[in-house]
Design an enzyme around this catalytic site. Sequence first.
Site, PDB file in Angstrom:
ATOM      1  N   CYS A  87     -12.915 -31.901   9.243  1.00  0.00           N
ATOM      2  CA  CYS A  87     -12.523 -30.570   8.784  1.00  0.00           C
ATOM      3  C   CYS A  87     -11.300 -30.729   7.879  1.00  0.00           C
ATOM      4  O   CYS A  87     -10.186 -30.950   8.352  1.00  0.00           O
ATOM      5  CB  CYS A  87     -12.185 -29.680   9.976  1.00  0.00           C
ATOM      6  SG  CYS A  87     -11.576 -28.069   9.489  1.00  0.00           S
ATOM      7  N   LEU A  88     -11.539 -30.685   6.583  1.00  0.00           N
ATOM      8  CA  LEU A  88     -10.447 -30.911   5.632  1.00  0.00           C
ATOM      9  C   LEU A  88     -10.705 -30.028   4.411  1.00  0.00           C
ATOM     10  O   LEU A  88     -11.794 -30.070   3.837  1.00  0.00           O
ATOM     11  CB  LEU A  88     -10.427 -32.395   5.245  1.00  0.00           C
ATOM     12  CG  LEU A  88      -9.288 -32.873   4.361  1.00  0.00           C
ATOM     13  CD1 LEU A  88      -7.942 -32.672   5.040  1.00  0.00           C
ATOM     14  CD2 LEU A  88      -9.464 -34.344   4.023  1.00  0.00           C
TER      15      LEU A  88
END
Lengths: 152, 176
Positions: A87-88
Amino acid sequence: MSSLPKRIIKETERLVSDPVPGITAEPHDDNLRYFEVTIEGPQQSPYENGVFDLELFLPDDYPMEAPKVRFLTKIYHPNIDRLGRICLDVLKTNWSPALQIRTVLLSIQALLASPNPNDPLANDVAEDWIKDESSAIDKAKQWTQLYAQPKK
Amino acid sequence: MKVEVKKVHCVFSWSWHIPKNAGTIESGLGEDAIGDIHGMVHEDDEEDVCGICRASFNRTCPNCKFPGDGCPLVIGECQHNFHVHCIYEWLDTSTSRGLCPMCRQLFQLKKGVSINDSHIERFRELAIKRQQEQNEFESNLDDDAAIARAIAEQEDTGRNVDNQGDIIMDQDLVVR
């Protein structure tokens, strides 16, 4: 397969000739859009001394679309789930074609140095992290010992 | 001495004139000439590479064969330049949200620059499309906030004030 865009060739050459410290990325022989990546855990993080394997794939629309990156090594981190998905923001909504393979990998390395349990992907890990940070960090260290040891 | 010219080979080279500061140089002829010299000096600079395809502006984007008029540049209001085909392709994606890849400001063509003139209409249409998507996205967020508030009120009437306080804060975030 269509020919490889010049930008990808340039990026690949530079990754090999002028590598980012603590990061390696090598294209696969059969598919030059598929990279085998290793990232060293940042110093003073729970992932210190670990070496993590990742895979990176450049979709057909790259650089209009972000690279697809996934952890192959098991890791205990609130923003990385058990399938290795990350999750970036720069891999999703904040992607820009001015970014490159090397800047993306640097961002992932930075994510290891500063986990963000308030924007979790692995909910159970994030909950542990918020409830008892020091024991979560211990567990991350244990997992690094168990799964992320450099191959001899 | 008598010289007889038997054959003449004409050789020429060209390069995009990319002024350091397109806005101020347009005003006077003298300054324009200085801009030209700068353009020559900085020929191999990082700046003369398209930030999207990383090919020199004097070459083409990945999809073109002929440089120059066949694959022209555009200059952004934010002073970032791109091959017109590269930046158009980017702004045509929803992910772009209409933003410049370099500085993430809303990308607009610089006004009063002749090289941009023939593209202004197309870029305006794209910008409107992106703006509409963004508005839809934000109104969906508003809907989500309204649903969340309804659920919170139903579930927990006892701490209504607190919940509403939270929700009002959420809405502030959405509006921004």
